[in-house]
Write a protein that holds these residues in place. Sequence first.
Motif, mmCIF file in Angstrom:
data_model
loop_
_atom_site.group_PDB
_atom_site.id
_atom_site.type_symbol
_atom_site.label_atom_id
_atom_site.label_comp_id
_atom_site.label_asym_id
_atom_site.label_seq_id
_atom_site.Cartn_x
_atom_site.Cartn_y
_atom_site.Cartn_z
ATOM 1 N N GLY A 16 0.781 -1.407 -0.149
ATOM 2 C CA GLY A 16 0.169 0.082 0.032
ATOM 3 C C GLY A 16 0.781 1.183 0.086
ATOM 4 O O GLY A 16 1.984 1.158 -0.130
ATOM 5 N N VAL A 17 0.112 2.328 0.145
ATOM 6 C CA VAL A 17 0.803 3.784 0.356
ATOM 7 C C VAL A 17 0.090 4.341 1.246
ATOM 8 O O VAL A 17 -0.813 4.183 1.920
ATOM 9 C CB VAL A 17 0.650 4.535 -1.044
ATOM 10 C CG1 VAL A 17 1.234 3.793 -2.115
ATOM 11 C CG2 VAL A 17 -1.094 4.396 -1.336
ATOM 12 N N PHE A 18 0.752 5.547 1.666
ATOM 13 C CA PHE A 18 0.360 6.300 2.802
ATOM 14 C C PHE A 18 -0.120 7.836 2.334
ATOM 15 O O PHE A 18 0.170 8.011 1.170
ATOM 16 C CB PHE A 18 1.328 6.844 4.006
ATOM 17 C CG PHE A 18 1.596 5.754 4.725
ATOM 18 C CD1 PHE A 18 0.742 5.207 5.826
ATOM 19 C CD2 PHE A 18 2.651 4.919 4.500
ATOM 20 C CE1 PHE A 18 0.945 4.300 6.898
ATOM 21 C CE2 PHE A 18 3.035 3.756 5.180
ATOM 22 C CZ PHE A 18 2.116 3.346 6.287
ATOM 23 N N SER A 41 3.500 -11.452 -4.876
ATOM 24 C CA SER A 41 2.836 -11.894 -3.732
ATOM 25 C C SER A 41 3.846 -11.672 -2.357
ATOM 26 O O SER A 41 3.133 -11.547 -1.308
ATOM 27 C CB SER A 41 2.879 -13.622 -3.676
ATOM 28 O OG SER A 41 4.180 -14.176 -3.873
ATOM 29 N N GLY A 42 5.026 -11.201 -2.668
ATOM 30 C CA GLY A 42 5.727 -10.474 -1.446
ATOM 31 C C GLY A 42 5.222 -9.324 -0.950
ATOM 32 O O GLY A 42 5.496 -8.937 0.132
ATOM 33 N N HIS A 43 4.308 -8.592 -1.606
ATOM 34 C CA HIS A 43 3.485 -7.449 -0.992
ATOM 35 C C HIS A 43 2.432 -7.782 -0.216
ATOM 36 O O HIS A 43 1.620 -8.490 -0.415
ATOM 37 C CB HIS A 43 3.337 -6.490 -2.240
ATOM 38 C CG HIS A 43 4.551 -5.648 -2.629
ATOM 39 N ND1 HIS A 43 4.259 -4.511 -2.824
ATOM 40 C CD2 HIS A 43 5.600 -6.202 -3.097
ATOM 41 C CE1 HIS A 43 5.390 -4.299 -3.178
ATOM 42 N NE2 HIS A 43 6.256 -4.939 -3.502
ATOM 43 N N VAL A 79 -3.428 -0.663 -1.762
ATOM 44 C CA VAL A 79 -3.518 -0.837 -3.287
ATOM 45 C C VAL A 79 -3.671 -2.210 -3.599
ATOM 46 O O VAL A 79 -4.231 -2.509 -4.885
ATOM 47 C CB VAL A 79 -2.722 0.231 -3.912
ATOM 48 C CG1 VAL A 79 -2.673 0.272 -5.142
ATOM 49 C CG2 VAL A 79 -2.979 1.507 -3.188
ATOM 50 N N ALA A 80 -2.559 -3.128 -3.204
ATOM 51 C CA ALA A 80 -2.300 -4.269 -3.793
ATOM 52 C C ALA A 80 -3.411 -5.303 -4.004
ATOM 53 O O ALA A 80 -3.416 -5.940 -5.073
ATOM 54 C CB ALA A 80 -1.190 -5.016 -2.745
ATOM 55 N N HIS A 81 -4.477 -5.235 -3.187
ATOM 56 C CA HIS A 81 -5.639 -6.382 -3.283
ATOM 57 C C HIS A 81 -6.605 -5.744 -4.266
ATOM 58 O O HIS A 81 -7.188 -6.654 -4.730
ATOM 59 C CB HIS A 81 -6.083 -6.255 -1.835
ATOM 60 C CG HIS A 81 -5.382 -7.454 -1.065
ATOM 61 N ND1 HIS A 81 -4.462 -6.758 0.224
ATOM 62 C CD2 HIS A 81 -4.963 -8.609 -1.147
ATOM 63 C CE1 HIS A 81 -3.857 -7.788 0.584
ATOM 64 N NE2 HIS A 81 -4.139 -8.903 0.029
#
Length: 75
Positions: A25-27, A73-75, A48-50
């Motif tokens: 994700g991000v902030f 997948s490491g995120h 954001v990744a999902h």
Amino acid sequence: MTTSIPSSPDSAVELLARELNENGGVFCPSPKAGMELWNTHPRVFLDVAHTGSVRCPYCGTQYRLKAGEQVRSGH
């Protein structure tokens, strides 16, 4: 960086997969969103990744993965 600053509510900050943090994700607020210090809000994590796209509940800035980007997948 290859991000764009939103110029309207329909605009989005486009992110590369490598720009996401280790949690995917991000902030927000983010310097990428073009906010001035006086115009910020409490810092929130946005995943954001999902979903590939997320909107900040405070300011409405849309963050999304750039077209064709894939999160490992490491995120």
